[in-house]
Design an enzyme around this catalytic site. Structure first.
Site, short mmCIF file in Angstrom:
data_model
loop_
_atom_site.label_atom_id
_atom_site.label_comp_id
_atom_site.label_asym_id
_atom_site.label_seq_id
_atom_site.Cartn_x
_atom_site.Cartn_y
_atom_site.Cartn_z
N GLU A 210 3.78 -17.10 12.82
CA GLU A 210 4.33 -16.28 12.01
C GLU A 210 3.60 -15.13 11.93
O GLU A 210 2.29 -15.24 11.36
CB GLU A 210 4.38 -16.80 10.61
N CYS A 244 3.38 -8.97 5.45
CA CYS A 244 3.88 -8.71 6.73
C CYS A 244 5.20 -8.32 7.20
O CYS A 244 5.34 -7.67 8.19
CB CYS A 244 3.61 -10.37 7.12
#
Length: 455
Positions: A210, A244
C-alpha cells in the site's frame, strides 16, 4: 536483541495446532479487540495528539472510527466468508464436485506507517486475524506514542505465539525482512515498498504493498466550484496533508481556475482560520525531517495563500502554489504535506493525457457535472481508486477494496478484501468412486471426437 526466528517458530507451531483457524476463535479475538479499543479511546486520541497534533474529532473520524467499523463489518460477515464455496464442475470431470476452501497463510508480517499510525496498523491486523493467521506487527518508530498504545493493546490481548509486536526503527525493519514469513503486508513509501518486495522475493513471499504517489484532482468547467473547493480543502489538509490519498495537485480547466482558487482560499480560512499554525485543531508534521522537506518544496514557488510555518510546533499553513509546471520541484515527488500546486488544462482529453504520462496514482478525484467526461476518465485513466465530486472518502468504507496499481502499490484491503488478502484459496475437486469414465485413459484411439463433444 529480540530473537525474531524464535517468535516466528513459536507462531508457526501455534498455527499448526489449529486454534487460531477456528472461526469462533477469530470472532472472539476481534470482539476482545473492539472492547479494548472502546475502553481506551481517550488514550488512543491522546497518543495521536502527541504524535501528530490530531484533534479528538479527526483522531476518531480517521483512525478509531474506521477500525471499529472494520471490526463490526467483519464480525457480521466472517462466518459466511470462511465457508468453503461450491463452484461448477466441467462435464469432462463428471461425476465430481468442486469447491474453494479458504485457508490462512500462517505467520504474516504487518509493517505500518506513521501518518495514520493506529488505523493503518490495526485495520490490516483485523484482516490477518479474521483470516485465521498469526501475525508479527511492526508499527512505525516515527509515531512513538501511538506505536506504544498499539504495542500495549497487542500485549494485553494476545500471547506472543499468536500476535507479536516489534517496536523500533530501521534496524528492526531490516532484521524482520530478513526472516521468512508466509505473507507481508506493507504500507509506506514507494521506495521502501520496492525494498520490501526485493527482500520478500528471496523467500518467494507474497506481498501487499500500500504505497502512494501524486494523486491528481481534476476540476472541469462544469463542476460545482464552491463545493469542489470545500471538499478539496478538506481532503488535502486533513492530517496536514500527510495522507497517502490526499489530492497531491490540482488540474483545473483554465476557464474556471481563478474562481476555484478564490473559493479554495475562502474555505482554508473558514476551516482553519487566518493563522492555522495557532489553531489547536490543526495537525503538525511528524518530525523535523519532513517539516524541512515540505518547506523546501515551497521555495521559489508563487504562493497564492498560506506559506507560513512554526518550527517549534512543526506546523505549516495550508498553502496553495500557482505558476508551477511538471518540472517544478514540487511536482517531482509526492508532497505528503499541506502544499497544493495548481496546473491547468484546456479539455478533458488533455487532462487525462497528463495523468497517463506519469506513474499510475493511488487516487484520482474528478469534479464534474458532465457524465461523458466522467465516463472518459473512468475508461481511459488507470489509478487505484477515487471519487467523483469528492475526495478521500472512498477509502472509508468496508464495502470496497482499497489499494493501488502499478507504482502506487498492489493488492487491496478493507472488508471482504482484507479477508481475501490474508487468505489462500485452495481449489479442491472431489471425484466420485462410483463411476470411472474411461475416456481419459490410454490408449486414445478413436477417443478424440468423444472428447470434443464433451467440451
Amino acid at each position: 536483541m529480540t530473537d525474531y526466528k524464535e517468535i516466528i517458530r513459536k507462531q508457526r507451531e501455534y498455527f499448526r495446532e489449529g486454534e487460531c483457524k477456528s472461526v469462533g476463535f477469530r470472532i472472539a479475538q476481534l470482539q476482545r479487540m473492539n472492547a479494548w479499543i472502546c475502553k481506551n479511546e481517550e488514550a488512543i486520541m491522546e497518543a495521536l495528539h502527541k504524535d501528530l497534533h490530531k484533534s479528538p474529532f479527526e483522531a476518531y473520524a480517521t483512525e478509531i472510527g474506521i477500525v471499529k467499523e472494520e471490526i463490526k463489518f467483519t464480525l457480521k460477515h466472517l462466518r459466511r466468508w470462511a465457508k468453503p464455496r461450491r463452484v461448477p464442475t466441467p462435464l469432462t470431470q463428471f461425476p465430481s464436485s468442486s469447491f474453494i476452501y479458504p485457508e490462512p497463510y500462517g505467520a504474516v508480517l504487518i509493517m505500518s506507517p506513521w501518518n495514520y499510525p493506529f488505523q493503518l496498523t490495526v485495520a490490516p491486523l483485523v484482516g490477518a486475524i479474521c483470516a485465521g493467521n498469526c501475525a508479527v506487527v511492526k508499527p512505525s518508530a516515527y509515531s512513538p506514542h501511538t506505536s506504544d498504545i498499539v504495542a500495549r493493546m497487542i500485549r494485553e490481548l494476545f500471547p506472543e505465539k499468536y500476535v507479536s509486536v516489534i517496536t523500533g526503527g530501521r534496524k528492526e525493519n531490516e532484521a524482520l525482512l530478513n526472516e521468512r514469513f508466509d505473507y507481508i503486508f506493507f504500507t509506506g513509501s514507494v521506495n521502501v515498498g520496492k525494498y520490501v518486495m526485493e527482500k520478500a522475493s528471496k523467500h518467494l513471499t507474497p506481498v501487499s504493498l500500500e504505497l502512494g504517489g501524486k494523486s491528481p484532482c481534476i476540476v472541469d468547467e462544469t463542476a460545482d466550484i464552491k463545493l469542489a473547493a470545500k471538499r478539496i480543502v478538506w481532503g488535502k489538509f486533513l492530517n496536514s496533508g500527510q495522507t497517502c490519498v490526499a489530492p497531491d495537485y490540482i488540474l483545473v480547466q483554465k476557464s474556471v481556475k481563478d474562481k476555484l482558487l478564490k473559493q479554495i482560499e475562502k474555505y482554508i480560512y473558514k476551516m482553519y482560520g487566518k493563522d492555522a499554525c495557532h489553531n489547536p485543531e490543526y495537525p503538525k508534521m511528524i518530525n523535523d525531517k519532513h517539516f524541512d522537506r515540505v518547506l523546501g518544496l515551497m521555495r521559489g514557488t508563487h504562493i497564492v495563500c498560506g506559506g507560513g510555518s512554526r518550527s517549534d510546533t512543526r506546523q505549516i499553513e495550508p498553502t496553495v502554489v500557482d505558476q508551477v509546471n511538471w518540472d517544478s520541484p514540487v511536482m517531482q515527488e509526492e508532497i505528503f504535506g499541506p502544499v497544493l500546486p495548481v496546473l491547468t488544462f484546456y479539455d478533458i482529453k488533455e487532462a487525462a493525457a497528463m495523468v497517463n504520462a506519469r506513474p499510475r496514482p493511488l487516487a484520482l478525484y474528478l469534479f464534474t457535472k458532465e457524465k461523458r467526461r466522467e465516463a472518459y476518465i473512468l475508461r481511459n485513466v488507470s489509478y487505484g481508486g477515487g471519487c467523483i465530486n469528492d475526495t478521500v472518502v472512498h477509502l472509508a468504507t468496508s464495502h470496497m477494496p482499497f489499494g493501488g496499481v502499478g507504482n502506487s502499490g498492489m493488492g487491496g484491503y478493507h472488508g471482504k478484501a482484507s479477508f481475501d488478502t490474508f487468505t489462500h484459496e485452495k481449489s479442491i475437486m472431489k471425484k466420485s468412486l462410483l463411476i470411472d469414465i474411461p475416456v481419459r485413459y490410454a490408449p486414445f484411439k478413436n477417443k478424440l471426437n468423444i472428447l470434443k463433444k464433451l467440451q
